[in-house]
Design a protein around this motif. Structure first.
Motif, PDB file in Angstrom:
ATOM      1  N   VAL A 344       0.849  -1.083  -0.089  1.00  0.00           N
ATOM      2  CA  VAL A 344      -0.365   0.014  -0.150  1.00  0.00           C
ATOM      3  C   VAL A 344       1.271   1.194   0.280  1.00  0.00           C
ATOM      4  O   VAL A 344       1.822   1.073   0.017  1.00  0.00           O
ATOM      5  CB  VAL A 344      -1.429   0.043   1.151  1.00  0.00           C
ATOM      6  CG1 VAL A 344      -1.972  -0.927   0.728  1.00  0.00           C
ATOM      7  CG2 VAL A 344      -0.048  -0.268   2.411  1.00  0.00           C
ATOM      8  N   PRO A 345       0.136   2.214  -0.458  1.00  0.00           N
ATOM      9  CA  PRO A 345       1.296   3.008  -0.819  1.00  0.00           C
ATOM     10  C   PRO A 345       1.611   4.374   0.926  1.00  0.00           C
ATOM     11  O   PRO A 345       2.540   4.898   0.791  1.00  0.00           O
ATOM     12  CB  PRO A 345       0.244   4.542  -1.472  1.00  0.00           C
ATOM     13  CG  PRO A 345      -1.218   3.634  -1.375  1.00  0.00           C
ATOM     14  CD  PRO A 345      -1.253   2.752  -1.345  1.00  0.00           C
ATOM     15  N   ARG A 346       0.666   4.231   1.919  1.00  0.00           N
ATOM     16  CA  ARG A 346       1.259   4.750   2.739  1.00  0.00           C
ATOM     17  C   ARG A 346       1.050   3.667   4.399  1.00  0.00           C
ATOM     18  O   ARG A 346      -0.551   2.935   3.598  1.00  0.00           O
ATOM     19  CB  ARG A 346      -0.039   5.282   3.297  1.00  0.00           C
ATOM     20  CG  ARG A 346       0.065   7.060   1.896  1.00  0.00           C
ATOM     21  CD  ARG A 346      -1.292   8.509   2.344  1.00  0.00           C
ATOM     22  NE  ARG A 346      -2.050   7.064   2.062  1.00  0.00           N
ATOM     23  CZ  ARG A 346      -3.408   6.747   0.877  1.00  0.00           C
ATOM     24  NH1 ARG A 346      -2.233   7.049  -0.064  1.00  0.00           N
ATOM     25  NH2 ARG A 346      -4.164   6.381   1.333  1.00  0.00           N
ATOM     26  N   GLU A 347       1.566   3.219   4.844  1.00  0.00           N
ATOM     27  CA  GLU A 347       1.491   2.847   6.590  1.00  0.00           C
ATOM     28  C   GLU A 347       0.065   2.830   6.881  1.00  0.00           C
ATOM     29  O   GLU A 347      -0.134   2.002   7.538  1.00  0.00           O
ATOM     30  CB  GLU A 347       2.778   2.947   6.881  1.00  0.00           C
ATOM     31  CG  GLU A 347       4.149   2.663   6.421  1.00  0.00           C
ATOM     32  CD  GLU A 347       5.468   3.016   7.844  1.00  0.00           C
ATOM     33  OE1 GLU A 347       4.765   3.280   8.649  1.00  0.00           O
ATOM     34  OE2 GLU A 347       6.535   3.188   7.257  1.00  0.00           O
ATOM     35  N   ASP A 348      -0.458   3.957   7.076  1.00  0.00           N
ATOM     36  CA  ASP A 348      -1.484   4.211   7.840  1.00  0.00           C
ATOM     37  C   ASP A 348      -2.609   3.462   7.163  1.00  0.00           C
ATOM     38  O   ASP A 348      -3.518   3.508   7.667  1.00  0.00           O
ATOM     39  CB  ASP A 348      -1.825   5.804   7.845  1.00  0.00           C
ATOM     40  CG  ASP A 348      -0.914   6.666   8.814  1.00  0.00           C
ATOM     41  OD1 ASP A 348      -0.220   5.747   9.389  1.00  0.00           O
ATOM     42  OD2 ASP A 348      -1.076   7.654   7.714  1.00  0.00           O
ATOM     43  N   ASP A 349      -2.199   3.019   6.170  1.00  0.00           N
ATOM     44  CA  ASP A 349      -3.698   2.097   5.355  1.00  0.00           C
ATOM     45  C   ASP A 349      -3.467   0.779   5.646  1.00  0.00           C
ATOM     46  O   ASP A 349      -4.064   0.497   4.836  1.00  0.00           O
ATOM     47  CB  ASP A 349      -3.917   2.623   3.574  1.00  0.00           C
ATOM     48  CG  ASP A 349      -4.199   4.046   2.826  1.00  0.00           C
ATOM     49  OD1 ASP A 349      -4.607   4.655   4.292  1.00  0.00           O
ATOM     50  OD2 ASP A 349      -3.665   4.667   2.370  1.00  0.00           O
ATOM     51  N   SER A 350      -2.264   0.270   5.981  1.00  0.00           N
ATOM     52  CA  SER A 350      -2.049  -1.357   5.229  1.00  0.00           C
ATOM     53  C   SER A 350      -3.218  -1.797   6.795  1.00  0.00           C
ATOM     54  O   SER A 350      -3.430  -2.809   6.162  1.00  0.00           O
ATOM     55  CB  SER A 350      -1.033  -1.425   6.329  1.00  0.00           C
ATOM     56  OG  SER A 350      -0.231  -0.737   7.639  1.00  0.00           O
ATOM     57  N   MET A 351      -3.534  -1.503   7.793  1.00  0.00           N
ATOM     58  CA  MET A 351      -4.397  -2.312   8.283  1.00  0.00           C
ATOM     59  C   MET A 351      -5.496  -1.969   8.606  1.00  0.00           C
ATOM     60  O   MET A 351      -6.145  -2.649   8.968  1.00  0.00           O
ATOM     61  CB  MET A 351      -4.076  -1.905  10.773  1.00  0.00           C
ATOM     62  CG  MET A 351      -2.899  -2.067  11.018  1.00  0.00           C
ATOM     63  SD  MET A 351      -2.472  -1.725  12.288  1.00  0.00           S
ATOM     64  CE  MET A 351      -4.074  -2.867  13.222  1.00  0.00           C
ATOM     65  N   LYS A 352      -6.137  -1.104   7.850  1.00  0.00           N
ATOM     66  CA  LYS A 352      -7.644  -1.289   7.330  1.00  0.00           C
ATOM     67  C   LYS A 352      -7.974  -2.025   6.189  1.00  0.00           C
ATOM     68  O   LYS A 352      -8.878  -2.528   5.845  1.00  0.00           O
ATOM     69  CB  LYS A 352      -8.007   0.600   7.333  1.00  0.00           C
ATOM     70  CG  LYS A 352      -8.674   0.563   5.527  1.00  0.00           C
ATOM     71  CD  LYS A 352      -9.184   1.984   5.797  1.00  0.00           C
ATOM     72  CE  LYS A 352      -8.452   2.487   4.628  1.00  0.00           C
ATOM     73  NZ  LYS A 352      -8.319   3.474   3.675  1.00  0.00           N
ATOM     74  N   ALA A 353      -6.187  -2.503   5.248  1.00  0.00           N
ATOM     75  CA  ALA A 353      -6.309  -3.044   3.625  1.00  0.00           C
ATOM     76  C   ALA A 353      -6.161  -4.620   4.428  1.00  0.00           C
ATOM     77  O   ALA A 353      -6.901  -5.262   3.924  1.00  0.00           O
ATOM     78  CB  ALA A 353      -5.207  -2.566   3.224  1.00  0.00           C
ATOM     79  N   GLU A 354      -5.582  -4.085   5.701  1.00  0.00           N
ATOM     80  CA  GLU A 354      -5.744  -6.157   6.380  1.00  0.00           C
ATOM     81  C   GLU A 354      -7.097  -6.347   6.675  1.00  0.00           C
ATOM     82  O   GLU A 354      -7.214  -7.842   6.284  1.00  0.00           O
ATOM     83  CB  GLU A 354      -4.911  -6.264   7.551  1.00  0.00           C
ATOM     84  CG  GLU A 354      -4.261  -7.892   7.578  1.00  0.00           C
ATOM     85  CD  GLU A 354      -3.720  -7.658   9.613  1.00  0.00           C
ATOM     86  OE1 GLU A 354      -2.980  -8.244   9.583  1.00  0.00           O
ATOM     87  OE2 GLU A 354      -3.468  -6.444  10.141  1.00  0.00           O
ATOM     88  N   ALA A 355      -7.960  -6.078   7.809  1.00  0.00           N
ATOM     89  CA  ALA A 355      -9.000  -6.122   7.908  1.00  0.00           C
ATOM     90  C   ALA A 355      -9.400  -6.360   6.625  1.00  0.00           C
ATOM     91  O   ALA A 355     -10.622  -7.194   6.898  1.00  0.00           O
ATOM     92  CB  ALA A 355      -9.475  -5.149   8.831  1.00  0.00           C
ATOM     93  N   PHE A 356     -10.478  -5.468   5.910  1.00  0.00           N
ATOM     94  CA  PHE A 356     -10.769  -5.421   4.776  1.00  0.00           C
ATOM     95  C   PHE A 356     -10.882  -6.849   3.858  1.00  0.00           C
ATOM     96  O   PHE A 356     -11.499  -7.062   3.482  1.00  0.00           O
ATOM     97  CB  PHE A 356     -10.885  -4.719   4.039  1.00  0.00           C
ATOM     98  CG  PHE A 356     -11.434  -4.079   2.695  1.00  0.00           C
ATOM     99  CD1 PHE A 356     -12.461  -4.288   2.221  1.00  0.00           C
ATOM    100  CD2 PHE A 356     -10.647  -4.958   1.816  1.00  0.00           C
ATOM    101  CE1 PHE A 356     -12.997  -4.030   1.042  1.00  0.00           C
ATOM    102  CE2 PHE A 356     -11.533  -4.508   0.217  1.00  0.00           C
ATOM    103  CZ  PHE A 356     -12.689  -4.049   0.233  1.00  0.00           C
ATOM    104  N   LEU A 357      -9.158  -7.279   3.461  1.00  0.00           N
ATOM    105  CA  LEU A 357      -9.060  -8.627   2.793  1.00  0.00           C
ATOM    106  C   LEU A 357      -9.645  -9.561   3.154  1.00  0.00           C
ATOM    107  O   LEU A 357      -9.711 -10.258   2.138  1.00  0.00           O
ATOM    108  CB  LEU A 357      -7.796  -8.172   2.233  1.00  0.00           C
ATOM    109  CG  LEU A 357      -7.119  -7.505   1.340  1.00  0.00           C
ATOM    110  CD1 LEU A 357      -6.076  -7.873   0.980  1.00  0.00           C
ATOM    111  CD2 LEU A 357      -7.626  -8.619  -0.018  1.00  0.00           C
ATOM    112  N   ALA A 358      -9.407  -9.549   4.686  1.00  0.00           N
ATOM    113  CA  ALA A 358      -9.851 -10.649   5.336  1.00  0.00           C
ATOM    114  C   ALA A 358     -11.391 -11.003   5.440  1.00  0.00           C
ATOM    115  O   ALA A 358     -11.509 -12.152   5.215  1.00  0.00           O
ATOM    116  CB  ALA A 358      -8.845 -11.003   6.902  1.00  0.00           C
TER     117      ALA A 358
END
Length: 556
Positions: A344-358
């Motif tokens: 992801v382009p920004r670290e701030d989006d990583s956990m959001k993307a992780e939960a969303f993908l799961a």
């Protein structure tokens, strides 16, 4: 008196019938075990001297009963009742002195003790029973004091873990180290999220976990239950249950117990003592606090740890890896695996993307592990049934994460036929990611990158920090770049047009918007500066590679 416990107090285990018989004060009486040798490992809670016909009414269980035999009833029925009462109250053993009334144990007493499995021990010589009680009680009280000290240490250790904000992995590891047992944290759907083995391999602890766990009923308190005799405790807060923590039976390596007999499980005496119960209760409490402090779901932590171990090949054996992954609910039998990375382009989006993908993959019925492998990098391990094409699944995954976080770069590795091949699939995905420039679009028709996309430019981009690549580009083109800088010319662009046109000067002139004569003149100047022959296909290839390397080295 210099009697000592046969086992060092450092072992901190309960005093058993066998231990008491080995004490010099009793060994002097030449003890002989007549019945119940299997019960010699019973813990001795106390020693009771009695000459009563109904001593059981004064007992609580776990006592070693000493008698001269004087009160034994004459009739066999009375002897049987005497033994039935002792066995019923849970006496550890009956020791009878064969000095005064009897010189051999009565047959009725032997038969009754054998029928009830009560250890019967005879003493051939006179023994000072009072001295026996003094020695044994001193040892028991010493053990109890030691147990209290260790219990205090357990409380202090878990308090320290809580105060420093320890996560669930640290808490479960501490429980396994303190108890000497394997400890497992599971969620409400019986997936083993964290397993800290003690002695036994992970494979033994987790194989068939869900089925074994479902056979172990949930209880609202800490207790031994299930066909395997697990010690379990719920992890909950204000009535909301999050899972449970289980301690598996087996030889404890560091901590045992002392005091009263161990609780019994469904299949007999439990291998857990009071200290194990204390450890597990404090574990459940610490896990509750950790859940409140660290809001990330335990499943995410478990997926991250397993993925990192798979990538780093840190499992003790393929069987351990298989058991651990299967315990998280990912099919491993007759499955194909594909590793995917999402940067992801920004670290701030990583956990959001992780939960969303799961959640997205679960909603689609796709079996996968999803976890952060780095501050801005997600790792996804797909488990697909044989024959199911993996590219459409990766395409769906890629479009989903790009819809949530635009600018994400998704790279896929090759298909693996087993878990040991997963590390290779992740390495392939990492190499694709290393060869992908920021913002570089995938080939038409795809939203993700794979190994077949890597051409010369992307290979050189991946190797751009290699000083050998930098040195090669500078040796081939450095003089030409310096000439342009000093004279304000743009011979590098002319060379690029010529090379892109595969040596066709007419096409090169058209691309540069100049006449053919101008191109001829510039090419002669380039040959002079670089001391090369541009009619040579080999030298044109070398310059093309160098020019491509220069381009990627200038990419920010």
């Amino acid at each position: 008196m210099n009697d000592t416990h046969p086992a060092s107090p450092g072992h901190a285990r309960p005093l058993t019938v066998a231990d008491v018989l080995a004490l010099p004060v009793l060994a002097a009486g030449q003890p002989q075990v007549v019945t119940g040798p299997a019960g010699l490992d019973r813990p001795v809670r106390w020693v009771h001297i009695t000459e009563l016909t109904d001593p059981a009414s004064f007992l609580k269980g776990g006592e070693l009963v000493l008698t001269t035999g004087m009160p034994l009833p004459e009739e066999p029925a009375g002897v049987r009742r005497y033994v039935e009462e002792l066995a019923g109250i849970g006496a550890a053993a009956l020791v009878i002195e064969l000095v005064r009334r009897y010189h051999r144990p009565p047959d009725a007493l032997v038969h009754a003790c054998r029928a009830r499995g009560l250890p019967l021990v005879t003493l051939a010589k006179d023994v000072n029973f009072l001295e026996v009680t003094q020695v044994v009680h001193a040892l028991i009280l010493g053990n109890q004091a030691e147990a209290m000290r260790r219990t205090q240490q357990i409380h202090e250790a878990f308090t320290a873990l809580t105060l420093r904000g320890a996560g669930p992995v640290d808490v479960v590891r501490a429980a396994a180290e303190m108890s000497g047992h394997t400890v497992v944290l599971e969620n409400l759907v019986h997936q083993a999220l964290i397993c800290e083995p003690s002695g036994d391999p992970v494979e033994k602890a987790l194989t068939g976990w869900e089925q074994r766990s479902r056979a172990t009923p949930a209880v609202g308190h800490t207790g031994v239950c299930g066909p395997e005799g697990w010690l379990v405790a719920p992890v909950e807060y204000q009535g909301e249950r999050w899972g449970r923590v289980a301690m598996l039976p087996g030889p404890a390596g560091s901590v045992d117990s002392s005091g009263p007999p161990r609780p019994s499980g469904p299949s007999g005496p439990s291998s857990f003592g009071p200290e194990d119960v204390t450890v597990l209760e404090r574990t459940a409490m610490a896990l509750t606090i950790a859940r409140l402090i660290h809001p990330a779901p335990w499943e995410r932590t478990a997926h991250r740890d397993v993925l990192r171990d798979l990538v780093g090949q840190r499992h003790r054996s393929p069987a351990d890896a298989d058991a651990r992954v299967a315990a998280l609910g990912l099919p491993t039998q007759d499955a194909r695996f594909v590793a995917v990375l999402a940067d992801v382009p920004r670290e701030d989006d990583s956990m959001k993307a992780e939960a969303f993908l799961a959640g997205e993959l679960a909603a689609r019925g796709t079996h996968a592990l999803v976890g952060l492998l780095g501050p801005a990098r997600l790792g996804i391990l797909l488990s697909l049934r044989p024959g199911r094409p993996w590219r459409p699944v990766v395409e769906q995954l890629s479009r989903a994460v790009l819809g949530l976080v635009p600018g994400t770069t998704v790279c896929a590795g090759g298909e693996a036929t087993d878990l040991p091949g997963v590390a290779r699939s992740f390495r392939e995905a990492m190499r694709v990611a290393e060869a992908t420039e920021p913002g570089q679009p995938p080939p038409p028709g795809r939203s993700y990158h794979e190994r077949s996309d890597i051409g010369l430019r992307r290979l050189l981009f991946a190797l751009r920090e290699d000083t050998r690549v930098q040195d090669y580009a500078e040796r081939q083109l450095g003089r030409l770049v310096d000439h342009d800088t000093r004279h304000g010319t743009d011979l590098v662009t002319t060379l690029r047009h010529y090379l892109d046109a595969a040596g066709n000067k007419t096409v090169a002139a058209r691309q540069g918007g100049v006449s053919r004569e101008t191109v001829y003149q510039r090419l002669r100047t380039i040959e002079r500066i670089l001391d090369c022959d541009l009619e040579s296909g080999a030298q044109r290839t070398e310059l093309h590679v160098a020019l491509t390397a220069f381009d990627v080295l200038r990419t920010r």
